[in-house]
Design an enzyme around this catalytic site. Structure first.
Site, PDB file in Angstrom:
ATOM      1  N   HIS A 173      52.955   0.627  27.495  1.00 44.87           N
ATOM      2  CA  HIS A 173      53.953   1.166  26.563  1.00 44.87           C
ATOM      3  C   HIS A 173      53.779   2.670  26.405  1.00 44.87           C
ATOM      4  CE1 HIS A 173      55.228  -2.765  24.380  1.00 44.87           C
ATOM      5  NE2 HIS A 173      56.087  -2.422  25.300  1.00 44.87           N
ATOM      6  N   ARG A 200      62.939  -9.973  34.030  1.00 47.09           N
ATOM      7  CA  ARG A 200      61.764 -10.824  33.801  1.00 47.09           C
ATOM      8  C   ARG A 200      62.030 -11.733  32.600  1.00 47.09           C
ATOM      9  NH1 ARG A 200      59.651  -5.516  34.150  1.00 47.09           N
ATOM     10  NH2 ARG A 200      58.376  -5.104  36.000  1.00 47.09           N
ATOM     11  N   ARG A 210      65.166 -13.529  37.383  1.00 48.93           N
ATOM     12  CA  ARG A 210      64.040 -14.255  37.962  1.00 48.93           C
ATOM     13  C   ARG A 210      63.721 -15.451  37.077  1.00 48.93           C
ATOM     14  NH1 ARG A 210      58.363 -11.203  38.601  1.00 48.93           N
ATOM     15  NH2 ARG A 210      58.271 -11.539  36.351  1.00 48.93           N
ATOM     16  N   GLU A 235      56.671 -12.537  47.988  1.00 44.35           N
ATOM     17  CA  GLU A 235      55.447 -11.933  47.467  1.00 44.35           C
ATOM     18  C   GLU A 235      54.194 -12.626  47.995  1.00 44.35           C
ATOM     19  OE1 GLU A 235      55.530 -12.379  43.160  1.00 44.35           O
ATOM     20  OE2 GLU A 235      56.796 -14.147  43.357  1.00 44.35           O
ATOM     21  N   ASN A 290      53.934  -5.789  44.568  1.00 43.69           N
ATOM     22  CA  ASN A 290      52.687  -5.819  43.785  1.00 43.69           C
ATOM     23  C   ASN A 290      51.787  -6.965  44.251  1.00 43.69           C
ATOM     24  OD1 ASN A 290      54.279  -3.977  42.485  1.00 43.69           O
ATOM     25  ND2 ASN A 290      53.952  -4.763  40.446  1.00 43.69           N
ATOM     26  N   ASP A 291      52.371  -8.155  44.357  1.00 42.87           N
ATOM     27  CA  ASP A 291      51.597  -9.313  44.796  1.00 42.87           C
ATOM     28  C   ASP A 291      51.462  -9.380  46.308  1.00 42.87           C
ATOM     29  OD1 ASP A 291      50.778 -10.329  42.411  1.00 42.87           O
ATOM     30  OD2 ASP A 291      52.422 -11.743  42.186  1.00 42.87           O
ATOM     31  N   ARG A 318      43.806  -6.366  42.139  1.00 39.88           N
ATOM     32  CA  ARG A 318      44.258  -5.068  41.621  1.00 39.88           C
ATOM     33  C   ARG A 318      43.496  -4.640  40.380  1.00 39.88           C
ATOM     34  NH1 ARG A 318      50.147  -5.578  40.218  1.00 39.88           N
ATOM     35  NH2 ARG A 318      49.818  -7.805  40.162  1.00 39.88           N
ATOM     36  N   CYS A 361      61.575  -5.233  44.465  1.00 36.34           N
ATOM     37  CA  CYS A 361      61.458  -5.038  43.017  1.00 36.34           C
ATOM     38  C   CYS A 361      60.026  -4.724  42.586  1.00 36.34           C
ATOM     39  CB  CYS A 361      61.962  -6.258  42.262  1.00 36.34           C
ATOM     40  SG  CYS A 361      61.124  -7.791  42.701  1.00 36.34           S
TER      41      CYS A 361
END
Length: 577
Positions: free
Chosen positions: A189, A297, A333, A432, A455-456, A466, A503
Site C-alpha cells: 500500500h 482479482r 479471474r 503460470e 510472477n508464478d 520469491r 498480467c
C-alpha cells in the site's frame, strides 16, 4: 549505490532524513483475575482511540489522494472492527491472563504470519497493513505517542526501515521529494500511495536506513530502483539531466494518455489494460488510459469476513466493474485461493508446500458448489458489459474441460431461470505453470485466450522462492528459459487464431515492454500507473524494430546482456531506462 525495487517512478535529489519510528518492545506479562477487566478496558479504549486517529488519517488521505486511496484506511478500520480478531485477543486476556498489549501482539503476529506466507504478492503485502494497525493499538494501550511525517521543517528525502500506509498518507508532498525503505515491494500500500502522490520511491533496499546518515546528499532513482549516496559531480550532473528528461517525458505522456498503444509505423496495435482488486480501482485505471481490465482479482471479495460472499454480492461487484468500463473488456479471474491463502470459514488441509498445493482451480473443481456460485455471478454480470472468464493455475487440458463443464451447468441453470447473460462469453486461462506453457499448442484449442502470469511462471520455472532473500537474485524475468516459454505461448495461441495477454509484473516492466511487443504479445495488463510509460515506449518503436530486437534476444544466453541490449535500443530512441 544501492539496488532495490522501483516502487514509484521519478528522480529526486536532496538531503537524507532518517525516519525512525519508535519500536515498541512488548514483554510477556500475566495479570491477576481481578485485573482482567482493567486490561479489557485498556484494549477497548485503545481500539476507540485508534479508530478516531485512522478516521482523521482517512479524511486527510481523501483530501490529498482521492477516494480510492483513502479506502486503504477503510481497510484498516475494518481490521479494527473485525469481531473474529478481537474475540481472539479478548480470549487471550480472559483465559490466558495475558496483559492487553501482549495479547494484541500475539494475535496480530499470527495474522501477519498468515498473510506473509501467501503466494500472491498483493496479498502478502497486506501483512504490512495488519502490522500497522497492531502497532497503533499497542502504542495507544501503552500511551506512546505516534510519530508523523506531516510536520517536517526542511525539504528532504525520507529514508526508513519501512513506512506504513499511515506514514505515507501524512507525507507533505511539498516537503518530501522521495523516499527509500529497507523493506517493501511494488504492491505494498505504501508503494501504491507513493505512485498516487507521484513521489519517487525505491523499496527493498535491505539495511540502507542504518548505513546512510542524516543530511547526506542522496539520489533516488525510482525508475531503475537505485539509491545513490554522496554522488560525485559527474553522477550528480548526469542525474540532474535525467531528472529534466523524465519531467519532459511525463509531459509528453500526458499528451498520449488516451491515444492507442500502436507502433510508429502503425503496423501493430496492442491493448494496455489494468490489474485491479476491487471495483474502486476502476477509476484509476481509466484515468491512466487503460483500454480494459486484464486481471480482476476476485479473492478480495472472500477475504476479511466470516462467511462466503453470496451470488448476489458477487454479481453486484462484477456488474459495477463491467458498467464502469463502458464496454471495454474485463477479465475476471475465478477464485485463486486456498493452500497459502486460508479463509476462516473454509476448511482447508494443512500442507507442507501450499504453493504447489490445494488451491485456485484445484480447490474450485473440488468445491463445485462455491465455484458454480461464482460462475453464475460472473455470467449474470456479463449482461452488463464485455466480461471474460479466466481460470487460474491450469496445469493441463483436463482441468479446463472440467471447469468448462461446471460453466456449462451454470449457463443451463440461468437459461432455465430466464436470466440474461452473454452466451458467447470468452473463456481463457492463466499460463503460470510450466506444463501449461510447454503444452500451449494443446491448450490453445480449448480456450479463447491466454494470459501469462509471469510472477508464478518465473518462480516455478526457475525453482525460486520469491520470498527467500538468499536466492532472490535467481528470480530473473529475462532468463532465456522464461523468454522462450513466453514466445512459445504467444506463437501457439496465434496458430489457433487466439490471442495472448500478460498480467504478471513483467508486463509493466519498462525494459520488458519492447521485447514483449516484438515477441507478439497482444495485451499487456499492469498496475494502472505503469500504463502511460508503457504506451510511450510502444509508440516510440516501429514494429519491425521490436521484432528484430526480440529475434536478437532469443539468440542470447545472458540476462544482463539482454537487459543491456534493450536499454541501449531504448536509449537511442530517447527513452532512458
Amino acid at each position: 549505490m544501492y539496488k532495490g525495487i522501483a516502487a514509484s517512478p521519478g528522480i529526486a535529489i536532496g538531503k537524507a532524513f532518517i525516519y525512525k519510528n519508535i519500536e515498541v518492545k512488548v514483554e510477556q506479562r500475566w495479570v491477576n483475575e481481578d485485573e482482567v477487566e482493567a486490561e479489557l478496558l485498556k484494549l477497548n479504549k485503545s481500539i476507540n482511540l485508534s479508530k478516531e486517529q485512522l478516521q482523521r488519517i482517512k479524511e486527510n488521505a481523501l483530501e490529498k489522494l482521492g477516494e480510492d486511496k483513502a479506502r486503504i484506511f477503510e481497510a484498516h478500520l475494518m481490521v479494527l472492527e473485525d469481531p473474529v480478531l478481537f474475540s481472539e485477543i479478548e480470549e487471550k486476556i480472559k483465559n490466558e491472563k495475558l496483559c492487553a498489549e501482549f495479547a494484541v501482539k500475539t494475535v496480530i503476529e499470527g495474522y501477519i504470519d498468515i498473510f506473509s506466507s501467501m503466494e500472491d504478492e498483493y496479498m502478502r503485502e497486506r501483512a504490512a497493513d495488519i502490522r500497522d494497525v497492531g502497532e497503533r493499538i499497542i502504542k495507544n494501550i501503552l500511551g506512546i505517542p505516534i510519530k508523523s511525517l506531516s510536520e517536517l521543517n526542511d525539504t528532504v528525502i525520507v529514508l526508513a526501515k519501512d513506512l506504513t500506509p499511515s506514514d505515507t498518507a501524512q507525507l507533505d508532498k511539498n516537503k518530501v521529494l522521495a523516499f527509500a525503505t529497507d523493506m517493501g515491494g511494488r504492491t505494498s500500500h505504501t508503494a501504491i500511495m507513493a505512485r498516487s502522490l507521484e513521489i519517487p520511491a525505491v523499496v527493498g533496499l535491505q539495511e540502507v536506513s542504518e548505513k546512510v546518515k542524516d543530511g547526506e546528499l542522496v539520489i533516488v532513482d525510482g525508475i531503475n530502483g537505485i539509491l545513490i549516496v554522496n554522488p560525485d559531480s559527474d553522477t550528480l550532473k548526469n542525474y540532474m539531466d535525467k531528472k529534466d528528461e523524465y519531467l519532459k517525458m511525463k509531459e509528453e505522456m500526458k499528451a498520449i494518455l488516451f491515444l492507442s498503444a500502436e507502433t510508429v509505423d502503425k503496423k501493430r496495435r496492442v491493448e494496455l489494460s489494468a490489474n485491479i482488486g476491487t471495483p474502486k480501482d476502476v477509476k484509476g485505471a481509466l484515468e491512466n488510459g487503460a483500454e480494459g481490465i486484464g486481471l480482476y482479482r476476485t479473492e478480495f471479495l472472500y477475504m476479511d469476513r466470516e462467511d462466503m460472499p453470496s451470488e448476489e454480492e458477487q454479481y453486484k461487484a462484477y456488474k459495477e466493474v463491467a458498467e464502469a468500463m463502458q464496454g471495454k473488456p474485463v477479465i475476471i479471474r475465478t477464485l485463486d485461493i486456498g493452500g497459502d491463502k486460508k479463509l476462516p470459514y473454509l476448511e482447508m488441509p494443512e500442507e507442507l508446500n501450499p504453493f504447489l498445493g490445494f488451491r485456485a482451480i484445484r480447490l474450485c473443481l473440488d468445491r463445485k458448489d462455491l465455484f458454480k456460485v461464482q460462475l453464475r455471478a460472473i455470467l449474470r454480470a456479463s449482461a452488463h458489459g464485455k466480461i471474460r472468464i479466466m481460470y487460474p493455475m491450469i496445469s493441463g487440458i483436463d482441468e479446463i474441460r472440467k471447469a468448462n463443464r461446471v460453466l456449462k451447468e451454470a449457463m443451463e441453470e440461468l437459461k432455465k431461470e430466464k436470466v440474461a447473460f452473454d452466451e458467447n462469453i470468452e473463456v481463457g486461462i492463466m499460463v503460470e505453470i510450466p506444463s501449461a506453457a510447454v503444452c500451449a499448442d494443446i491448450l490453445a484449442k480449448e480456450v479463447d485466450f491466454f494470459s501469462i502470469g509471469t510472477n508464478d511462471l518465473i518462480q516455478y520455472t526457475l525453482a525460486v522462492d520469491r520470498m527467500n532473500e538468499k536466492i532472490a537474485y535467481l528470480y530473473e524475468p529475462f532468463n532465456p528459459a522464461i523468454i522462450r516459454l513466453i514466445k512459445n505461448v504467444i506463437d501457439a495461441s496465434h496458430r489457433e487464431g487466439k490471442w495472448t495477454g500478460m498480467c504478471g509484473e513483467m508486463a509493466g516492466e519498462p525494459l520488458a515492454v519492447p521485447l514483449l511487443l516484438g515477441l507478439g504479445l497482444d495485451e499487456f495488463s499492469m498496475s494502472a500507473t505503469s500504463i502511460p510509460f508503457a504506451k510511450k515506449i510502444i509508440r516510440s518503436f516501429k514494429y519491425d524494430e521490436a521484432k528484430e530486437l526480440a529475434e536478437k534476444v532469443l539468440l542470447m544466453d545472458n540476462p544482463e546482456e539482454i537487459r543491456l541490449l534493450i536499454k541501449e535500443t531504448c536509449n537511442k530512441k530517447g527513452i532512458n531506462l
